[in-house]
Design a protein around this motif. Structure first.
Motif, mmCIF file in Angstrom:
data_model
loop_
_atom_site.group_PDB
_atom_site.id
_atom_site.type_symbol
_atom_site.label_atom_id
_atom_site.label_comp_id
_atom_site.label_asym_id
_atom_site.label_seq_id
_atom_site.Cartn_x
_atom_site.Cartn_y
_atom_site.Cartn_z
ATOM 1 N N ASP A 150 0.680 -1.180 0.018
ATOM 2 C CA ASP A 150 0.265 0.132 0.069
ATOM 3 C C ASP A 150 0.945 1.355 -0.277
ATOM 4 O O ASP A 150 1.618 1.345 0.944
ATOM 5 N N GLU A 151 0.654 2.075 -0.929
ATOM 6 C CA GLU A 151 1.459 3.306 -1.290
ATOM 7 C C GLU A 151 0.291 4.587 -1.207
ATOM 8 O O GLU A 151 0.519 5.404 -1.737
ATOM 9 N N SER A 152 -0.832 4.205 -0.468
ATOM 10 C CA SER A 152 -1.885 5.176 -0.682
ATOM 11 C C SER A 152 -1.296 6.314 0.126
ATOM 12 O O SER A 152 -0.610 6.590 0.835
ATOM 13 N N GLY A 153 -2.149 7.697 0.030
ATOM 14 C CA GLY A 153 -2.080 8.950 0.711
ATOM 15 C C GLY A 153 -1.976 8.766 2.103
ATOM 16 O O GLY A 153 -1.336 9.385 2.996
ATOM 17 N N SER A 154 -2.736 7.611 2.739
ATOM 18 C CA SER A 154 -2.817 7.646 4.207
ATOM 19 C C SER A 154 -1.597 7.064 4.872
ATOM 20 O O SER A 154 -1.292 7.418 6.018
ATOM 21 N N ILE A 155 -0.804 6.437 3.985
ATOM 22 C CA ILE A 155 0.655 6.063 4.328
ATOM 23 C C ILE A 155 1.474 7.030 4.848
ATOM 24 O O ILE A 155 1.930 7.151 5.763
ATOM 25 N N GLY A 156 1.341 7.962 3.898
ATOM 26 C CA GLY A 156 2.181 9.410 4.240
ATOM 27 C C GLY A 156 1.794 10.256 5.207
ATOM 28 O O GLY A 156 2.566 10.754 6.166
ATOM 29 N N GLY A 207 -2.472 9.186 -3.253
ATOM 30 C CA GLY A 207 -3.801 8.440 -3.939
ATOM 31 C C GLY A 207 -4.647 7.450 -2.981
ATOM 32 O O GLY A 207 -4.497 7.529 -1.798
ATOM 33 N N GLY A 208 -5.225 6.611 -3.672
ATOM 34 C CA GLY A 208 -6.418 5.835 -2.995
ATOM 35 C C GLY A 208 -5.954 4.512 -2.853
ATOM 36 O O GLY A 208 -4.582 4.107 -2.995
ATOM 37 N N THR A 209 -7.026 3.604 -2.494
ATOM 38 C CA THR A 209 -6.636 2.153 -2.036
ATOM 39 C C THR A 209 -7.222 1.119 -3.010
ATOM 40 O O THR A 209 -8.336 0.485 -2.656
ATOM 41 N N PRO A 210 -6.663 0.846 -4.299
ATOM 42 C CA PRO A 210 -7.003 -0.043 -4.965
ATOM 43 C C PRO A 210 -6.671 -1.546 -4.657
ATOM 44 O O PRO A 210 -6.012 -1.978 -5.562
ATOM 45 N N LEU A 211 -6.959 -1.861 -3.400
ATOM 46 C CA LEU A 211 -6.482 -3.292 -2.874
ATOM 47 C C LEU A 211 -6.731 -4.295 -3.834
ATOM 48 O O LEU A 211 -5.900 -5.281 -4.011
ATOM 49 N N PHE A 212 -7.964 -4.397 -3.993
ATOM 50 C CA PHE A 212 -8.429 -5.750 -4.832
ATOM 51 C C PHE A 212 -7.622 -5.739 -6.112
ATOM 52 O O PHE A 212 -7.172 -7.107 -6.604
#
Length: 198
Positions: free
Chosen positions: A7-13, A84-89
């Motif tokens: 996961d490199e989405s915005g919430s990680i940062g 960015g967002g979280t396209p996990l699937f």
């Protein structure tokens, strides 16, 4: 072969976890490399270990294949980012599907296995190609081959819905707190899991 889905989405940062997740990824790779070297030193069959890296989120909401079937040492050169967002699937499915052509070439008695390790700090939010039902079918297909192992690092509050949605045992999930300390604890556990399944 190991497939890392990160996961490199915005919430990680925004949680200040980018550097901590880079350290975690490197620790996992080093643990696997050392385990393989130790096995090879015993004089049994010479083994090599390869890795695929899939990220999602950065630089914009999407899924990015960084490399496929490279030596595990390549993971040590990677630095995580955040946006960015979280396209996990979609990301997990791309990690599985990256092995499709290679899997087709395997013979019944080939001693090859695949370990997918996915790390996210949130729930699915932005996939456009895979929904829960289509991803569940893909999981079932891979588990039935007896070559695939899945390990998940998920927020504590996401584990129950994730396991019930996809039929995974809770033991395949590692709950973690989205703090640097939480990443440190998860790193220790994940490194052990990665070496154990090897």
């Amino acid at each position: 072969h190991y497939i890392f889905v990160v996961d490199e989405s915005g919430s990680i940062g925004s949680s200040g976890l980018t550097k901590a997740l880079t350290k975690q990824l490197h620790a996992q790779a080093r643990g696997i490399i050392e385990a393989v070297r130790a096995e090879n030193a015993k004089g049994q069959v010479e083994q090599s270990v390869t890795a695929t890296l899939i990220t999602f989120g950065y630089p914009s909401t999407g899924v990015y294949t960084k490399f496929v079937r490279h030596p595990m040492e390549r993971v040590l050169d990677y630095t995580t980012h955040s946006n960015g967002g979280t396209p996990l699937f979609d990301a997990v499915a791309d990690g599985i599907n990256a092995m499709r052509d290679y899997e087709r070439g395997l013979k019944q008695n080939d001693d090859e296995s695949f370990v997918l390790i996915a790390v996210t700090d949130g729930e699915e939010g932005h996939s456009s190609r895979y929904r829960a039902d289509s991803l569940a079918r893909l999981f079932q297909e891979k588990v039935a081959t007896d070559r695939w192992t899945f390990a998940w690092q998920l927020p504590h509050n996401y584990i129950r819905s994730f396991t019930s949605k996809f039929g995974f045992d809770a033991n395949s999930c590692l709950g973690w707190d989205q703090t640097e300390k939480g990443v440190e604890r998860a790193t220790e556990s994940n490194a052990a899991i990665a070496v154990d399944v090897h």
